[in-house]
Design a protein around this motif. Structure first.
Motif, PDB file in Angstrom:
ATOM      1  N   SER A  43       0.831  -1.210   0.000  1.00  0.00           N
ATOM      2  CA  SER A  43       0.000   0.000   0.000  1.00  0.00           C
ATOM      3  C   SER A  43       0.862   1.255   0.000  1.00  0.00           C
ATOM      4  N   ILE A  44       1.995   1.216   0.730  1.00  0.00           N
ATOM      5  CA  ILE A  44       2.871   2.390   0.832  1.00  0.00           C
ATOM      6  C   ILE A  44       3.834   2.483  -0.347  1.00  0.00           C
ATOM      7  N   ARG A  56       1.276   3.532  -3.144  1.00  0.00           N
ATOM      8  CA  ARG A  56       1.443   4.886  -2.592  1.00  0.00           C
ATOM      9  C   ARG A  56       0.086   5.503  -2.227  1.00  0.00           C
ATOM     10  N   SER A  57      -0.686   4.738  -1.447  1.00  0.00           N
ATOM     11  CA  SER A  57      -2.060   5.159  -1.172  1.00  0.00           C
ATOM     12  C   SER A  57      -2.381   5.296   0.308  1.00  0.00           C
ATOM     13  N   VAL A  58      -1.362   5.234   1.179  1.00  0.00           N
ATOM     14  CA  VAL A  58      -1.595   5.303   2.622  1.00  0.00           C
ATOM     15  C   VAL A  58      -0.773   6.440   3.219  1.00  0.00           C
ATOM     16  N   SER A  59      -1.468   7.388   3.856  1.00  0.00           N
ATOM     17  CA  SER A  59      -0.788   8.478   4.546  1.00  0.00           C
ATOM     18  C   SER A  59      -0.538   8.073   5.996  1.00  0.00           C
ATOM     19  N   PHE A  60       0.357   8.805   6.662  1.00  0.00           N
ATOM     20  CA  PHE A  60       0.642   8.494   8.065  1.00  0.00           C
ATOM     21  C   PHE A  60      -0.603   8.704   8.919  1.00  0.00           C
ATOM     22  N   ARG A  61      -1.378   9.758   8.633  1.00  0.00           N
ATOM     23  CA  ARG A  61      -2.595  10.031   9.397  1.00  0.00           C
ATOM     24  C   ARG A  61      -3.591   8.872   9.261  1.00  0.00           C
ATOM     25  N   ALA A  62      -3.765   8.377   8.019  1.00  0.00           N
ATOM     26  CA  ALA A  62      -4.686   7.270   7.794  1.00  0.00           C
ATOM     27  C   ALA A  62      -4.192   5.998   8.488  1.00  0.00           C
TER      28      ALA A  62
END
Length: 431
Positions: free
Chosen positions: A255-256, A260-266
């Motif tokens: 995912s990362i 490239r679809s996951v932010s740290f906040r999510a």
């Protein structure tokens, strides 16, 4: 003098009715029993610690929850859905078929009916109701029904719970769930086709077959997760608990780094949500461990086994009675509570009747999952009702055909044990 066990059971029922979690209610009932019997209440803590100390397999539960949550916040679910749409969307009732097939694939990653309904369910319901193609109540109904596949096809959180209470191999239980899960998908697909023709539901826009390789390539990283997961378990490279950790790590990495679809906040929100879900299940397990001590002290399993044996039922009659019992309990109890409270009481009777415990585990889990879509409790009904803002009665009306189809599948699962045990025997099961 009133029986302490009866009072403890009454307290558990009253607290559960008032809204307290079943796990906490069982703890309160257990403490009341210990006090009334004159036992040291610290016995409950001792039983709890011993149960958790020997429960290494339980670590798989929060890890599978985390893996499913990561797939929901990443783009894995979207890619899987596009792949399913290209595969079966062209048939009558196409998006209904997409719903079922996506549940089959997603179930090979999450192990949770709720994760399936909340994750893929939100997306597919939106697609089905867009432009009025399907009624919202039907979209909710088929989504709830398809989500029951999640805990049957491996990996499966309820199978882990059953392995804990029945002292059975998680790997063999996972293998035993594969064929029944596919059977459930098949009968739901057939029912969707029949209803689609009767109600004139549309086919989805056909994706050219030339586009299928591209859709597959985009989803291949996500599709590899069940292969890695189950391949690792059955090859002996990892235990089911270690496989759950691998699944969570793999979902996060692709995912990362790849999508490239996951932010740290999510990701942080996912960790918090996963902790809350795992904590909820943990309280239920803790309550069941303490209450199982009470059940053991009262010798309830042996008494029940003796009573059922005295009825002189055949195996077929016994299985019919057990199915009816668990199905009725599923109308008012959560599936985890059934597996942790009721099933341990039944296991000695099942053994006395000569029924294979892995086979019975699949029967019990399928029954418990059917309870998730039967009123009045029906957790999956509440989830899909909240997603679609539909009245419960409309969803219940549309889900009955799928319940009947799943009951037909349950009949095959119950009375054809070789169908369930074929795969476990291929990998060395001696039952």
């Amino acid at each position: 003098m009133t029986d302490p066990f009866a009072l403890s059971m009454l307290l558990i029922v009253l607290l559960s009715i008032t809204g307290l979690s079943v796990g906490l209610a069982m703890m309160c009932g257990s403490f009341l029993y210990l006090i009334l019997k004159g036992y040291d209440p610290s016995i409950a803590s001792e039983q709890l610690l011993q149960g958790l100390y020997n429960g290494y397999t339980l670590l798989a539960i929060p890890l599978f929850i985390l893996a499913a949550d990561i797939m929901n916040i990443g783009s894995l679910a979207d890619r899987l859905l596009r792949f399913c749409q290209a595969l079966v969307g062209r048939f009558r009732g196409g998006l209904g078929h997409v719903n079922v097939v996506s549940s089959v694939i997603f179930s090979g990653m999450s192990g949770s009916a709720v994760a399936d309904a909340v994750g893929m369910g939100k997306i597919i319901i939106g697609l089905m109701t867009r432009d009025g193609k399907y009624t919202p109540s039907y979209a909710a109904a088929i989504t709830a029904a398809a989500a029951t596949i999640g805990p049957i096809i491996p990996p499966s959180i309820p199978m882990v719970l059953y392995a804990l209470v029945a002292d059975q191999s998680v790997g063999f239980l996972f293998a035993a769930g594969l064929a029944p899960g596919l059977l459930m998908a098949l009968v739901m697909g057939l029912m969707n086709y029949v209803i689609a023709r009767k109600r004139n539901f549309p086919t989805d826009e056909a994706v050219p077959l030339s586009e299928l390789p591209r859709a597959t390539l985009q989803a291949v990283a996500a599709l590899m997760l069940p292969v890695i997961l189950l391949g690792g378990i059955y090859s002996g490279i990892v235990t089911p608990t270690e496989a759950a950790a691998v699944a969570a790590a793999y979902a996060l990495i692709i995912s990362i780094l790849l999508y490239r679809s996951v932010s740290f906040r999510a990701f942080w929100s996912t960790l918090c949500a996963g902790a809350r879900s795992a904590g909820s299940i943990g309280i239920l397990i803790a309550g069941s461990i303490t209450f199982n001590y009470v059940i053991t002290r009262e010798d309830v399993p042996a008494k029940l086994a003796g009573w059922l044996t005295s009825l002189d039922l055949s195996q077929t009659g016994f299985l019919i009675v057990i199915n009816i019992l668990i199905l009725l309990l599923g109308c008012v109890l959560e599936g985890g509570a059934i597996l942790l409270i009721v099933v341990p009481i039944l296991v000695p009777a099942v053994q006395a009747m000569g029924i294979d415990l892995v086979h019975f585990g699949v029967i019990a889990v399928v029954n418990a999952m059917l309870g998730l879509i039967t009123p009045p409790y029906g957790l999956l009904l509440f989830i899909t009702a909240s997603i679609t803002n539909q009245p419960m009665r409309a969803i219940v009306r549309d889900i009955w055909p799928f319940i009947l189809a799943l009951l037909a599948a349950l009949g095959i699962i119950t009375f054809v044990p070789d169908f369930v045990l074929f795969l476990p025997r291929l990998i060395g099961y001696q039952g």
